[in-house]
Write a protein that holds these residues in place. Structure first.
Motif, PDB file in Angstrom:
ATOM      1  N   PHE A 222     -25.913  30.418 -74.049  1.00  0.00           N
ATOM      2  CA  PHE A 222     -25.341  31.391 -73.124  1.00  0.00           C
ATOM      3  C   PHE A 222     -24.975  30.730 -71.804  1.00  0.00           C
ATOM      4  CE2 PHE A 222     -29.855  31.157 -72.545  1.00  0.00           C
ATOM      5  CZ  PHE A 222     -30.037  31.176 -71.180  1.00  0.00           C
ATOM      6  N   ILE A 223     -24.258  31.491 -70.979  1.00  0.00           N
ATOM      7  CA  ILE A 223     -23.920  31.094 -69.608  1.00  0.00           C
ATOM      8  C   ILE A 223     -24.489  32.150 -68.671  1.00  0.00           C
ATOM      9  CG2 ILE A 223     -22.023  30.762 -67.966  1.00  0.00           C
ATOM     10  CD1 ILE A 223     -20.314  29.824 -70.320  1.00  0.00           C
ATOM     11  N   ILE A 224     -25.116  31.728 -67.575  1.00  0.00           N
ATOM     12  CA  ILE A 224     -25.655  32.665 -66.590  1.00  0.00           C
ATOM     13  C   ILE A 224     -24.544  33.073 -65.625  1.00  0.00           C
ATOM     14  CG2 ILE A 224     -27.355  33.011 -64.757  1.00  0.00           C
ATOM     15  CD1 ILE A 224     -29.134  30.958 -66.126  1.00  0.00           C
TER      16      ILE A 224
ATOM     17  N   ILE B  61     -29.929  25.965 -61.722  1.00  0.00           N
ATOM     18  CA  ILE B  61     -29.034  26.952 -62.334  1.00  0.00           C
ATOM     19  C   ILE B  61     -27.622  26.787 -61.776  1.00  0.00           C
ATOM     20  CG2 ILE B  61     -28.458  29.401 -62.491  1.00  0.00           C
ATOM     21  CD1 ILE B  61     -31.397  30.032 -62.669  1.00  0.00           C
ATOM     22  N   LYS B  62     -26.646  26.662 -62.664  1.00  0.00           N
ATOM     23  CA  LYS B  62     -25.238  26.602 -62.276  1.00  0.00           C
ATOM     24  C   LYS B  62     -24.537  27.814 -62.888  1.00  0.00           C
ATOM     25  CE  LYS B  62     -25.114  21.538 -62.026  1.00  0.00           C
ATOM     26  NZ  LYS B  62     -24.470  20.295 -62.537  1.00  0.00           N
ATOM     27  N   TYR B  63     -24.088  28.709 -62.050  1.00  0.00           N
ATOM     28  CA  TYR B  63     -23.503  29.955 -62.512  1.00  0.00           C
ATOM     29  C   TYR B  63     -22.091  29.753 -63.064  1.00  0.00           C
ATOM     30  CZ  TYR B  63     -27.408  32.047 -59.994  1.00  0.00           C
ATOM     31  OH  TYR B  63     -28.666  32.374 -59.556  1.00  0.00           O
ATOM     32  N   ASN B  64     -21.820  30.440 -64.176  1.00  0.00           N
ATOM     33  CA  ASN B  64     -20.475  30.520 -64.779  1.00  0.00           C
ATOM     34  C   ASN B  64     -19.960  29.205 -65.368  1.00  0.00           C
ATOM     35  OD1 ASN B  64     -20.013  33.326 -64.039  1.00  0.00           O
ATOM     36  ND2 ASN B  64     -19.825  32.573 -61.940  1.00  0.00           N
ATOM     37  N   THR B  65     -20.768  28.151 -65.361  1.00  0.00           N
ATOM     38  CA  THR B  65     -20.282  26.868 -65.877  1.00  0.00           C
ATOM     39  C   THR B  65     -21.232  26.247 -66.897  1.00  0.00           C
ATOM     40  OG1 THR B  65     -21.274  25.729 -63.978  1.00  0.00           O
ATOM     41  CG2 THR B  65     -18.940  26.325 -63.812  1.00  0.00           C
TER      42      THR B  65
ATOM     43  N   GLY C  96     -35.861  29.191 -71.262  1.00  0.00           N
ATOM     44  CA  GLY C  96     -34.526  28.614 -71.195  1.00  0.00           C
ATOM     45  C   GLY C  96     -34.511  27.118 -70.909  1.00  0.00           C
ATOM     46  N   TYR C  97     -33.511  26.444 -71.495  1.00  0.00           N
ATOM     47  CA  TYR C  97     -33.309  25.007 -71.302  1.00  0.00           C
ATOM     48  C   TYR C  97     -31.822  24.736 -71.140  1.00  0.00           C
ATOM     49  CZ  TYR C  97     -38.109  24.399 -72.963  1.00  0.00           C
ATOM     50  OH  TYR C  97     -39.466  24.465 -73.096  1.00  0.00           O
ATOM     51  N   ILE C  98     -31.494  23.668 -70.431  1.00  0.00           N
ATOM     52  CA  ILE C  98     -30.102  23.239 -70.349  1.00  0.00           C
ATOM     53  C   ILE C  98     -29.666  22.771 -71.725  1.00  0.00           C
ATOM     54  CG2 ILE C  98     -28.514  21.553 -69.338  1.00  0.00           C
ATOM     55  CD1 ILE C  98     -30.271  21.544 -66.845  1.00  0.00           C
ATOM     56  N   TYR C  99     -28.535  23.282 -72.197  1.00  0.00           N
ATOM     57  CA  TYR C  99     -28.079  23.002 -73.563  1.00  0.00           C
ATOM     58  C   TYR C  99     -27.342  21.680 -73.612  1.00  0.00           C
ATOM     59  CZ  TYR C  99     -25.805  23.727 -78.083  1.00  0.00           C
ATOM     60  OH  TYR C  99     -25.373  23.595 -79.376  1.00  0.00           O
ATOM     61  N   ASN C 100     -27.875  20.755 -74.396  1.00  0.00           N
ATOM     62  CA  ASN C 100     -27.241  19.457 -74.599  1.00  0.00           C
ATOM     63  C   ASN C 100     -26.782  19.379 -76.053  1.00  0.00           C
ATOM     64  OD1 ASN C 100     -27.835  18.380 -71.955  1.00  0.00           O
ATOM     65  ND2 ASN C 100     -29.962  18.223 -72.608  1.00  0.00           N
ATOM     66  N   PRO C 101     -25.543  19.742 -76.331  1.00  0.00           N
ATOM     67  CA  PRO C 101     -25.076  19.787 -77.726  1.00  0.00           C
ATOM     68  C   PRO C 101     -24.986  18.406 -78.349  1.00  0.00           C
ATOM     69  CG  PRO C 101     -23.232  20.114 -76.224  1.00  0.00           C
ATOM     70  CD  PRO C 101     -24.483  20.105 -75.375  1.00  0.00           C
ATOM     71  N   PHE C 102     -25.080  18.370 -79.672  1.00  0.00           N
ATOM     72  CA  PHE C 102     -25.025  17.099 -80.396  1.00  0.00           C
ATOM     73  C   PHE C 102     -24.577  17.368 -81.818  1.00  0.00           C
ATOM     74  CE2 PHE C 102     -29.213  18.940 -80.697  1.00  0.00           C
ATOM     75  CZ  PHE C 102     -29.496  18.894 -82.051  1.00  0.00           C
TER      76      PHE C 102
ATOM     77  N   ILE D 298     -26.117  37.441 -68.504  1.00  0.00           N
ATOM     78  CA  ILE D 298     -25.705  36.251 -69.247  1.00  0.00           C
ATOM     79  C   ILE D 298     -24.538  36.596 -70.170  1.00  0.00           C
ATOM     80  CG2 ILE D 298     -27.992  35.214 -69.141  1.00  0.00           C
ATOM     81  CD1 ILE D 298     -28.459  36.129 -72.003  1.00  0.00           C
ATOM     82  N   LYS D 299     -23.752  35.594 -70.501  1.00  0.00           N
ATOM     83  CA  LYS D 299     -22.592  35.776 -71.377  1.00  0.00           C
ATOM     84  C   LYS D 299     -22.717  34.860 -72.578  1.00  0.00           C
ATOM     85  CE  LYS D 299     -18.603  33.808 -70.575  1.00  0.00           C
ATOM     86  NZ  LYS D 299     -17.264  33.439 -70.029  1.00  0.00           N
ATOM     87  N   ILE D 300     -22.438  35.429 -73.744  1.00  0.00           N
ATOM     88  CA  ILE D 300     -22.398  34.638 -74.971  1.00  0.00           C
ATOM     89  C   ILE D 300     -20.937  34.496 -75.375  1.00  0.00           C
ATOM     90  CG2 ILE D 300     -23.147  34.474 -77.365  1.00  0.00           C
ATOM     91  CD1 ILE D 300     -25.435  36.340 -76.657  1.00  0.00           C
ATOM     92  N   ASP D 301     -20.480  33.269 -75.540  1.00  0.00           N
ATOM     93  CA  ASP D 301     -19.086  33.043 -75.932  1.00  0.00           C
ATOM     94  C   ASP D 301     -18.915  33.292 -77.424  1.00  0.00           C
ATOM     95  OD1 ASP D 301     -18.330  32.293 -73.357  1.00  0.00           O
ATOM     96  OD2 ASP D 301     -19.082  30.278 -73.688  1.00  0.00           O
TER      97      ASP D 301
END
Length: 298
Positions: free
Chosen positions: A67-69, A28-32, A146-152, A84-87
């Motif tokens: 989201f971001i934790i 988990i990486k917070y805020n990034t 939850g999973y790390i988001y890898n956009p494509f 969590i924050k949703i942009d």
């Protein structure tokens, strides 16, 4: 038909999940780092300080929510929660999310029309918000769904080299359909749809150089021994890919020059065949470009 569509949806979702990296407490990486939920754990809305807002009910998480934790804390007893924050709340596919999301509190007291109406009103209100949106969710649910988001990017141009491993020649002029292992190598280009960073399907048109064998059967007895001739092979291919490995089926036409009696008698000249094709070095976009386009899509 509905079962087929449901099966395809579940298959695509499984493929997408399979390509993602699960969240663990260690990574988990917070805020990034951006994350995504596959599932619908319960969440409730809070302000930036983590305080619950008004009478907002507990709801199920939005479909494939990213989201971001922000942080973790203990709320009641030993239960650990995450803020969590949703942009910006997603505005796309509102109708689809309306059918997916519903209130979890007092659900049995509401009929389906009331559920859909209240959910629609809530989603429409959230979709108009300009500020960042914050929620509280259990850490256990983050780790479960939850999973790390890898956009494509979903759609992109694709090209590479292509070869046919085997062909099926059609039945023609009294000859039964037959297998052929004629060699070929060429280039192909077209459009590709990505299900994830690793899995995709492509529709490609190509042109290959082939070496075909003309024998007694395929020339109606004109060739007394096997004669090999070069052929020009235009083709259309549907290919599934995993990373750089691609395999699929193709429709092609072997065209040889009528410069000998054997080639003039070859019954498969210009006739379509089905082939098992193998793609090599299929083009992959730059990772940063994919992330930029995906961010624009969202």
């Amino acid at each position: 038909m509905r079962k087929l569509l449901l099966t395809l949806f579940m298959l695509f979702n499984i493929i997408e999940v399979f390509s993602q990296t699960p969240i663990t407490e260690a990574n988990i990486k917070y805020n990034t780092q951006q994350y995504i939920l596959f599932g619908k754990p319960k969440i409730f809305k809070v302000d930036k300080g983590g305080n619950r807002i008004g009478d907002h009910p507990m709801v199920f998480a939005d479909l494939n929510m990213t989201f971001i934790i922000m942080n973790t804390f203990k709320h009641t007893g030993d239960t650990i929660y995450c803020q969590i924050k949703i942009d910006k709340y997603p505005k796309k596919n509102l109708a689809k999310r309306m059918l997916y999301n519903f209130y979890s509190t007092d659900l049995n007291k509401l009929n389906s029309n009331e559920v859909l109406k209240s959910t629609k009103d809530t989603l429409e209100k959230y979709s108009k918000e300009k500020e960042d949106v914050y929620y509280i969710i259990k850490l256990d649910d983050i780790l479960k769904y939850g999973y790390i988001y890898n956009p494509f990017t979903h759609w992109e141009f694709n090209f590479g080299t292509i070869t046919y491993l085997t062909r099926i020649r059609p039945a023609i002029d009294g000859q039964k359909s037959r297998w052929s292992n004629d060699l070929s190598l060429g280039i192909a280009a077209g459009t590709k749809y990505n299900f994830s960073n690793n899995f995709s399907i492509s529709l490609l048109g190509g042109l290959s150089i082939s070496k075909v064998s003309l024998d007694e059967l395929s020339t109606k007895g004109v060739a007394t021994q096997v004669v090999e001739k070069p052929a020009l092979t235009p083709n259309i291919n549907l290919i599934g890919s995993y990373k750089f490995f691609s395999l699929g089926i193709g429709l092609g036409w072997d065209i040889v020059n009528n410069d000998t009696v054997e080639s003039k008698a070859w019954i498969y000249n210009g006739k379509p065949f089905m082939g098992l094709c193998f793609g090599i070095n299929i083009f992959q976009p730059h990772e940063e470009d994919s992330k930029q386009v995906s961010a624009q899509d969202n």
